[in-house]
Design an enzyme around this catalytic site. Structure first.
Site, PDB file in Angstrom:
ATOM      1  N   LYS A  70      -1.081  66.965  39.728  1.00 41.07           N
ATOM      2  CA  LYS A  70      -1.774  68.609  40.127  1.00 41.07           C
ATOM      3  C   LYS A  70      -1.899  68.808  41.373  1.00 41.07           C
ATOM      4  CE  LYS A  70      -6.858  68.501  38.773  1.00 41.07           C
ATOM      5  NZ  LYS A  70      -7.028  68.777  38.118  1.00 41.07           N
ATOM      6  N   ARG A 140     -10.912  66.483  42.604  1.00 43.29           N
ATOM      7  CA  ARG A 140     -11.057  66.012  42.076  1.00 43.29           C
ATOM      8  C   ARG A 140      -9.795  65.072  42.274  1.00 43.29           C
ATOM      9  NH1 ARG A 140     -11.331  70.368  37.594  1.00 43.29           N
ATOM     10  NH2 ARG A 140     -11.861  72.492  38.905  1.00 43.29           N
ATOM     11  N   GLY A 149      -9.669  63.237  31.906  1.00 44.95           N
ATOM     12  CA  GLY A 149     -10.785  62.403  32.185  1.00 44.95           C
ATOM     13  C   GLY A 149     -11.163  61.020  32.618  1.00 44.95           C
ATOM     14  N   MET A 151     -10.630  60.115  35.382  1.00 42.87           N
ATOM     15  CA  MET A 151     -11.513  60.092  37.153  1.00 42.87           C
ATOM     16  C   MET A 151     -12.468  60.837  36.929  1.00 42.87           C
ATOM     17  SD  MET A 151      -7.821  58.570  39.339  1.00 42.87           S
ATOM     18  CE  MET A 151      -6.565  59.543  38.466  1.00 42.87           C
ATOM     19  N   ARG A 413       0.852  71.816  34.144  1.00 42.35           N
ATOM     20  CA  ARG A 413       1.585  70.366  34.007  1.00 42.35           C
ATOM     21  C   ARG A 413       2.219  70.940  32.933  1.00 42.35           C
ATOM     22  NH1 ARG A 413      -4.075  66.834  32.658  1.00 42.35           N
ATOM     23  NH2 ARG A 413      -4.503  68.165  31.203  1.00 42.35           N
ATOM     24  N   HIS A 529     -11.091  67.082  24.438  1.00 45.55           N
ATOM     25  CA  HIS A 529     -11.067  65.427  25.248  1.00 45.55           C
ATOM     26  C   HIS A 529     -10.134  64.568  23.372  1.00 45.55           C
ATOM     27  CE1 HIS A 529     -11.216  60.897  25.498  1.00 45.55           C
ATOM     28  NE2 HIS A 529     -11.049  61.064  26.779  1.00 45.55           N
ATOM     29  N   SER A 837      23.745  37.131  18.249  1.00 48.92           N
ATOM     30  CA  SER A 837      23.405  37.731  18.171  1.00 48.92           C
ATOM     31  C   SER A 837      21.782  37.159  18.676  1.00 48.92           C
ATOM     32  CB  SER A 837      23.046  37.928  16.350  1.00 48.92           C
ATOM     33  OG  SER A 837      21.645  39.191  16.753  1.00 48.92           O
ATOM     34  N   CYS A 904      18.317  40.613  17.387  1.00 45.28           N
ATOM     35  CA  CYS A 904      17.723  41.146  16.015  1.00 45.28           C
ATOM     36  C   CYS A 904      16.646  40.687  16.110  1.00 45.28           C
ATOM     37  CB  CYS A 904      18.646  40.076  14.675  1.00 45.28           C
ATOM     38  SG  CYS A 904      18.883  38.319  15.076  1.00 45.28           S
ATOM     39  N   TYR A 924      25.058  46.012  20.366  1.00 42.22           N
ATOM     40  CA  TYR A 924      24.267  46.738  18.871  1.00 42.22           C
ATOM     41  C   TYR A 924      22.490  46.032  19.316  1.00 42.22           C
ATOM     42  CZ  TYR A 924      24.863  42.670  16.511  1.00 42.22           C
ATOM     43  OH  TYR A 924      24.557  40.995  16.473  1.00 42.22           O
TER      44      TYR A 924
HETATM   45  C1  PEP Z   1      14.130  35.664  15.137  1.00 49.93           C
HETATM   46  O1  PEP Z   1      14.197  34.692  15.757  1.00 49.93           O
HETATM   47  O2  PEP Z   1      14.319  37.056  16.836  1.00 49.93           O
HETATM   48  C2  PEP Z   1      15.325  36.008  14.767  1.00 49.93           C
HETATM   49  C3  PEP Z   1      15.476  37.348  13.799  1.00 49.93           C
HETATM   50  O3  PEP Z   1      14.575  34.655  13.338  1.00 49.93           O
HETATM   51  P1  PEP Z   1      13.094  34.863  12.115  1.00 49.93           P
HETATM   52  O4  PEP Z   1      12.145  36.494  13.260  1.00 49.93           O
HETATM   53  O5  PEP Z   1      13.597  35.219  11.799  1.00 49.93           O
HETATM   54  O6  PEP Z   1      13.265  33.433  13.128  1.00 49.93           O
END
Ligand code: PEP
Ligand code: MG
Length: 946
Positions: A70, A140, A149, A151, A413, A529, A837, A904, A924
């Site tokens: 502000k 303020r 809102g 503070m 803002r 709000h 992975s 993963c 990835y």
């Molecule tokens: C993990 O452990 O991160 C995984 C992807 O395998 P799961 O969740 O099947 O144990």
């Protein structure tokens, strides 16, 4: 645990109250600290106070960290020559000082503040505490990022028994002067002197006196209170203050000012602000600035107004000026949602009137637009709005006050917006050449995409419309009705879905709003709000549903003669404002248009690939539509449960020896092969990582005695035998037991058959010219020798299948890094892996010693109380688990340069974890199909250096 949870906020409140009461007199000085930065500045006293107004300012928009959002923007607007009431900001550095020094201020502050007040007096031609022409100020908060809102604020500061006379004279309106005084004592009493209701059943003590006065006078409306009534109320307020606090209400404007400054700094540590910071990951050490600014009045009469406007529609992103205002009101009245505001533009005013069945004549009388009422100020407002948007190159959320037809800008803002409008505004601004595509990508929060990817109310479904309010934040939300925030939070803990229904919401409701699926209010506009917070949270929200009659005590809501009770189900459509009785079906979102455009820009920027966790051809196809560039995790155990095959799986488990197991596995082979063919086809040309069996075998057996008996009859064995098998497979700690590659090591035929199914599917498709890139993944490796052995087995089978098919297909064999030891010895393990992975679900479980299955009993409390910043199963614990990931990538690539590494675990779809993955050089991330766009955008943010 529940006791602890409940008692904590109360204790904090008590502490807070005590401290705020003491802050004003505690203005004792210490020597001014020298700023650490440079030797040169060390000699100069630190500048804590930054003035603005009269066409100039000490600060600018870039100094948000120092002046708060502000303050920085007020400075910028003042420098742009816009009509900003003069004032000054006390920097966030002072907030840090204040907390580092037992809530005391440095000695030099007094002088800096006095000089800044003198500047304001000069510009305004008024004097602080003056009997004839008094300067009144607002005080303020203003953190780096907006915390709507959360503070405290004090308005009309400087009022006392002397200045009231001056104000009455200067304004020519005695009632207004007394009303301002009444508001000031009430606000100051609440904010600075801590006179709040003790709990949710009590009403505000000041409001109690007002109600009593109205009752005594036989009136209903605040506006009907006379000057004498207000004068009496001021006296009653003050004597209540004296009675409750033992102190006389401060008359000295300077004492008032220091009290308010202390309260604003103190409010940085109130429960609401702490909760908000936790929800939005705002560090406590950022602190808040305090903005002191000359008051301008929107409540001097019918030639005055106050309002909020957006330079584009914050709900859908349309390039249309969108404003709301109240005639003869103070800013707080708009934000509080206690009166439903009117529309600024004629067009919007007509649309709203039409929707509620109002005739044009009635509209003109009851709800005319600002454009009609105050054309000059309106035109100036539009001009300033456009100047600001061009200047900031972003949609602005502005607050304004019109005092006697004269426009003043109180704030600007970057406006909070729904995900849909963020997307549209970003794309439109690229078209308008206001921003480039990188900026557009940056402007859309990956997590916010979730709202767009979420289902909407099915337009074809039968619906029982209860009522319609204002659409404030889109998406469909269904759940049981609750009437207060605590109930919503309680239900949330039990996993029940709720809709929080309130007359209006206040910052106190933040925890309930967070826990609820959606929010519905009877009062308030699109800038109330509930609307602002709902949008910020990405929660479906409908506000200002005037037809709704809510009875908190009876826990009912009524529309006409229809009554719904707490616990009944309703569905909200935050995009249309409709409210339906019952749970209405929903449909999936549209992923083309602006969404597709932004995703394309993001894809160009990002360097990390995004894959999907998918186990079926259908999921694989959905994932591809969302932009998956392969499958990062295909969990094969899910295939074991399907249809009849669970019988063959159980036969395998019950077999006494290898040949029995092989017999059963031979039945599984064609079924798995069919699954793989489906998935590989859906992912043609893209890599598919197939994980070999992971869970312990007992998971495939029934557990209760009844289920065991039924199965025994079905497969023609004695129930006793089945029970014995179940008992023999029982493990005290199955997550650390006979699972993952340990199954492969002890029952190699299981992995053998799985590899065969993968490779036969690959070879068959290759004959049909379908390109398959299979990646065989061994789970839960902890020791390099495990992988060495199982890789050998996989290659042996794969080569045999290739020979049988005379196929020239390629494949790779890698592992998951889920066991901390594998991460630590990643260089040794890498000798036998074509890829890594990171299974960060298990890696988190094992690194933190937190059971994935049982942590729910205490983990939320850990997060709530700040022991953990976030749930480590949702957002990667970067310092602990992340350290292992980083170490493993580095070590592995020392022995295998460029080893392909991905993630993963669930973290693959969490924006901050995705950014971390980019930083440590993963190739990835892989996540559930619906989170792929979020991961793509987060990966782009990471590449842009977010
Ligand atoms: C993990 O452990 O991160 C995984 C992807 O395998 P799961 O969740 O099947 O144990
Ligand atoms: Mg795992």
């Amino acid at each position: 645990m529940a006791r602890g949870k409940k008692s904590a906020p109360k204790a904090a409140r008590a502490k807070q109250k005590k401290v705020t009461k003491k802050t004003a007199p505690k203005r004792v000085a210490k020597k001014a600290p020298a700023r650490k930065a440079s030797a040169k500045s060390a000699a100069r006293p630190v500048k804590y106070v930054y003035s603005f107004g009269g066409g100039r300012a000490d600060g600018n928009a870039k100094q948000k960290n120092l002046l708060g959002g502000k303050g920085a923007n007020l400075a910028e607007m003042a420098s742009l020559g816009l009509p900003v009431p003069p004032g000054f900001s006390i920097s966030t550095e002072l907030c840090t000082y204040y907390y580092d020094h037992g809530r005391r201020y440095p000695e030099i502050l007094d002088n800096q503040v006095r000089r800044a007040v003198a500047k304001v007096e000069k510009i305004m031609g008024k004097k602080f505490g003056d009997a004839d022409n008094p300067l009144l100020v607002s005080v303020r908060s203003g953190a780096r990022v907006s915390m709507p809102g959360m503070m405290d604020t004090v308005l009309n500061l400087g009022m006392n028994d002397t200045t009231i006379k001056g104000l009455a004279k200067a304004s020519g309106n005695e009632r207004f002067a007394w009303d301002s005084y009444r508001r000031f004592v009430q606000m100051y009493g609440d904010v600075v002197l801590g006179m709040k209701p003790e709990d949710k059943t009590q009403s505000d003590p000041f409001e109690g006196l007002i109600e009593a006065k109205k009752e005594a006078r036989g009136i209903e409306n605040d506006l009907d209170l006379t000057t004498d009534d207000l004068r009496e109320l001021v006296a009653e307020f003050k004597s209540m203050v004296k009675k409750s606090t033992g102190k006389t209400f401060p008359e000295d404007p300077w004492e008032q000012l220091w009290g308010a400054v202390g309260a604003v700094f103190g409010s940085w540590m109130n429960d609401r602000a702490i909760t908000y910071r936790r929800l939005y990951d705002i560090p406590a050490d950022w602190g808040t600035a305090v903005n002191v600014q000359a008051m301008v009045f929107g409540n001097l009469g019918d030639d005055c107004a106050t309002g909020v406007a957006f330079t584009r529609d914050p709900g859908n992103g349309e390039k249309a000026f969108y404003g709301e205002f109240l005639i003869n009101a103070q800013g707080e009245d708009v934000v509080a949602g206690t009166r439903t505001p009117q529309k600024a533009t004629l067009v919007a005013s007509r649309i709203v009137a039409k929707a509620s069945g109002m005739t044009e004549a009635k509209r003109k009388k009851l709800a005319p637009s600002l454009e009609e009422l105050m054309p000059k100020a309106y035109r100036e407002l539009r001009k300033i709005a456009s100047t600001l948007e061009k200047h900031y190159r972003d949609m602005q959320d502005i607050e304004f006050t019109i005092e006697r037809d004269r426009l003043f800008m109180l704030q600007t803002r970057n406006g909070k917006r729904t995900a849909a409008s963020a997307l549209k505004i970003a794309c439109d601004m690229v078209k308008e050449k206001l921003i480039d595509t990188n900026t557009a990508v940056r402007r859309v929060e990956p997590a916010a995409l979730d709202a767009l990817l979420h289902p909407q109310v099915d337009p074809k479904a039968a619906k029982d419309v209860l009522a319609k309010g204002l659409p404030a934040s889109p998406g469909a939300a269904a759940g049981e009705i609750v009437f207060n925030a605590d109930d919503a939070a309680e239900a949330g803990k039990e996993g029940r879905k709720t809709i929080l229904v309130r007359v209006e919401t206040s910052p106190e409701d933040i925890h309930g709003m967070h826990a609820a699926e959606g929010i519905l209010t009877a009062r308030g506009g699109a800038t109330s709000h509930a609307a602002v917070v709902g949008r910020g949270m990405g929660k479906p929200c409908v506000v200002g549903c005037a037809a709704l009659r809510i009875d908190y005590k009876a826990e009912t809501m009524r529309v006409g003669d229809r009554v719904l009770r707490a616990g009944d189900s309703i569905t909200l459509d935050g995009a249309t404002g409709e409210i339906f009785v019952g749970l209405v079906p929903t449909v999936d979102p549209e992923l083309s248009g602006d969404f597709g455009k932004l995703m394309k820009w993001a894809d160009k920027i990002r360097t990390m690939k995004v894959r999907a966790n998918a186990d079926t051809p259908h999921d694989a196809a959905v994932a591809r539509e969302f932009g998956a560039e392969g499958i990062g995790l295909c969990r094969t155990e899910h295939m074991f449960f399907d249809g009849d095959r669970i019988d063959a799986v159980r036969e395998m488990i019950l077999a006494d020896d290898e040949s029995g197991r092989r017999k059963a596995l031979a039945k599984i082979l064609p079924m798995q092969k069919k699954d793989f063919i489906g998935i590989f086809k859906a992912m043609e040309g893209l890599p598919v990582t197939v994980r070999l069996l992971d869970p312990p075998l007992h998971e495939f057996l029934p557990h209760t005695d009844k289920e065991i008996t039924d199965l025994a009859h079905k497969i023609g064995v004695k129930p006793k035998l089945l029970r014995e098998k179940r008992d023999s497979l029982h493990e005290l700690n199955p997550m650390l037991g006979h699972r993952g590659c340990r199954l492969g090591v002890t029952f190699p035929e299981i992995y053998e058959i799985q590899v065969r199914a993968i490779m036969e599917a690959t070879c068959e498709l290759s004959r049909k010219k379908v390109k398959v890139i299979p990646e065989i993944m061994i789970p839960l490796v902890g020791v390099d020798k495990e992988l060495e052995r199982l890789r050998g087995l996989a290659i042996e089978v794969a080569e045999a299948v290739k020979k049988e098919y005379r196929a020239r297909v390629s494949y790779s064999v890698g592992t998951m890094i889920e066991v901390p030891r594998a991460a630590i010895t990643a260089d040794e393990v890498a000798e036998h892996a074509d890829f890594y992975s990171f299974g960060t679900n298990d890696l988190t479980q094992m690194t933190m010693g937190l059971s994935r299955d049982d942590a729910g009993k205490f983990l939320p409390y850990y997060v709530e109380t700040g022991i953990l910043g976030t749930d480590p199963f949702v957002s990667l614990d970067q310092t602990g688990v992340g350290f292992l990931v980083e170490h493993a990538v580095r070590k592995a690539r020392e022995v295998k340069k460029g080893l392909k590494c991905g993630i993963c675990g669930e973290h693959g779809g969490d924006p901050s974890s995705v950014i971390f993955c980019h930083k440590v050089g993963l190739d990835y991330v892989s996540c559930s199909p619906f989170r792929i766009p979020i991961a793509r955008l987060a990966a782009a943010h990471a590449a842009l250096g977010a």
